[in-house]
Design an enzyme around this catalytic site. Structure first.
Site, PDB file in Angstrom:
ATOM      1  N   GLY A  17       0.805  -1.219   0.000  1.00  0.00           N
ATOM      2  CA  GLY A  17       0.000   0.000   0.000  1.00  0.00           C
ATOM      3  C   GLY A  17       0.832   1.259   0.000  1.00  0.00           C
ATOM      4  N   SER A  20       1.029   6.133  -2.229  1.00  0.00           N
ATOM      5  CA  SER A  20       0.752   7.485  -1.751  1.00  0.00           C
ATOM      6  C   SER A  20       0.851   7.507  -0.227  1.00  0.00           C
ATOM      7  CB  SER A  20      -0.652   7.940  -2.190  1.00  0.00           C
ATOM      8  OG  SER A  20      -1.644   7.071  -1.648  1.00  0.00           O
ATOM      9  N   ASP A  62      -4.151  -6.385  -5.659  1.00  0.00           N
ATOM     10  CA  ASP A  62      -5.267  -6.258  -4.723  1.00  0.00           C
ATOM     11  C   ASP A  62      -4.982  -7.163  -3.535  1.00  0.00           C
ATOM     12  OD1 ASP A  62      -7.613  -6.245  -3.295  1.00  0.00           O
ATOM     13  OD2 ASP A  62      -8.915  -6.716  -4.995  1.00  0.00           O
ATOM     14  N   SER A 141      -2.315   2.090  14.605  1.00  0.00           N
ATOM     15  CA  SER A 141      -2.824   3.461  14.708  1.00  0.00           C
ATOM     16  C   SER A 141      -3.171   3.751  16.156  1.00  0.00           C
ATOM     17  CB  SER A 141      -4.085   3.615  13.840  1.00  0.00           C
ATOM     18  OG  SER A 141      -4.761   4.828  14.135  1.00  0.00           O
ATOM     19  N   TYR A 154     -12.140  -0.755  11.601  1.00  0.00           N
ATOM     20  CA  TYR A 154     -10.765  -0.251  11.485  1.00  0.00           C
ATOM     21  C   TYR A 154     -10.050  -0.333  12.834  1.00  0.00           C
ATOM     22  CZ  TYR A 154      -6.984   3.082  10.401  1.00  0.00           C
ATOM     23  OH  TYR A 154      -5.763   3.696  10.211  1.00  0.00           O
ATOM     24  N   ALA A 157      -9.198  -3.927  13.667  1.00  0.00           N
ATOM     25  CA  ALA A 157      -8.075  -4.413  12.865  1.00  0.00           C
ATOM     26  C   ALA A 157      -6.752  -3.859  13.368  1.00  0.00           C
ATOM     27  CB  ALA A 157      -8.281  -4.048  11.401  1.00  0.00           C
ATOM     28  N   LYS A 158      -6.729  -2.567  13.682  1.00  0.00           N
ATOM     29  CA  LYS A 158      -5.484  -1.953  14.133  1.00  0.00           C
ATOM     30  C   LYS A 158      -5.079  -2.463  15.515  1.00  0.00           C
ATOM     31  CE  LYS A 158      -4.540   0.502  10.523  1.00  0.00           C
ATOM     32  NZ  LYS A 158      -3.357   0.163   9.701  1.00  0.00           N
TER      33      LYS A 158
END
Length: 247
Positions: A17, A20, A62, A141, A154, A157-158
């Site tokens: 990923g 960017s 992907d 995160s 999210y 998952a983090k």
């Protein structure tokens, strides 16, 4: 300009990923150190442009398809000639109210934010284990700790990535593979500026932090360089927060 780590000259780095945002900063930082860098993303145009800019290798993939991820990593590692550092960066911080998280939406979030880290780490382990050396960095995160609204999948998952980091560090330490996590605060990327970072939101963030400045992707990349370097040779199983003193 980051400090110079001579040991990165010729080392092989793979990043998920990375077309960017924070991932692109990783590409730039490791390439500037003389590392051989390969990365994947679904954004072909941005990925190819970044690869040309830094002399890296881009692969379109992907990550929600485990077989495709494993195959892409295999090709990239063959091109690089080895694998010394894996950075599991790919993520999607799309917002969903918890009561709107049907099973399909829940699984779709984990398929991007959690599952690829395990699959990529498994592939990396098979390469690193015979050499008894390697570094894996997982991007978590501070939301794993703060748990803001509308981000249940999210956040889950983090948080799981921090647990996975500790588990893999313990299990793979005998092969001298170090596994650590990085938990950034609100990093100012193009995506955040476009979708979420309003003047009001940033003003509130600044009221909550100790250091009154934005967190840039380059700030996170500097931490990744240190954790992947020989200076961090005895650091594993840890989660490093970089948030300007928010948590």
């Amino acid at each position: 300009m980051s400090r110079r780590y001579p040991e990165f000259e010729g080392r092989c780095v793979f990043i998920t990923g990375a077309a960017s945002g924070i991932g692109a900063a990783f590409v730039a930082a490791f390439a500037a150190q003389g590392a051989r860098v390969a990365f994947l993303d679904t954004n072909r145009d941005a990925g190819e442009a970044l690869a040309r800019q830094y002399g890296a290798r881009f692969h379109e993939c992907d990550v929600t398809e485990p077989a495709a991820l494993a195959a892409t990593m295999g090709r990239a590692i063959s091109e690089l000639g080895a694998l010394d550092v894996l950075i599991n960066n790919v993520a999607n911080d799309q917002r969903h109210p918890a009561d709107a998280l049907d099973p399909q939406t829940w699984r779709a979030s984990l398929a991007v934010n959690l599952d690829p880290a395990m699959e990529a780490s498994r592939v990396a382990y098979e390469v690193m284990r015979p050499l008894r050396n390697g570094v894996i960095l997982n991007l978590s995160s501070i939301n794993a700790h703060l748990a803001p609204a509308n981000m249940a999948a999210y956040v889950a998952a983090k948080a799981a990535l921090i647990g996975l980091t500790k588990a893999l560090a313990r299990e793979w330490g005998a092969a001298n593979i170090r596994v650590n996590a990085i938990s950034p605060g609100w990093v100012v990327t193009e995506r955040q500026l476009e979708l979420w970072l309003t003047p009001e939101g940033e003003a509130e963030w600044m009221r909550q932090v100790a250091l009154q400045r934005r967190i840039s992707p380059e700030d996170v990349a500097k931490l990744a360089l240190f954790l992947a370097s020989d200076d961090a040779a005895l650091i594993t199983g840890q989660n490093f927060i970089i948030d300007g003193g928010r948590t």
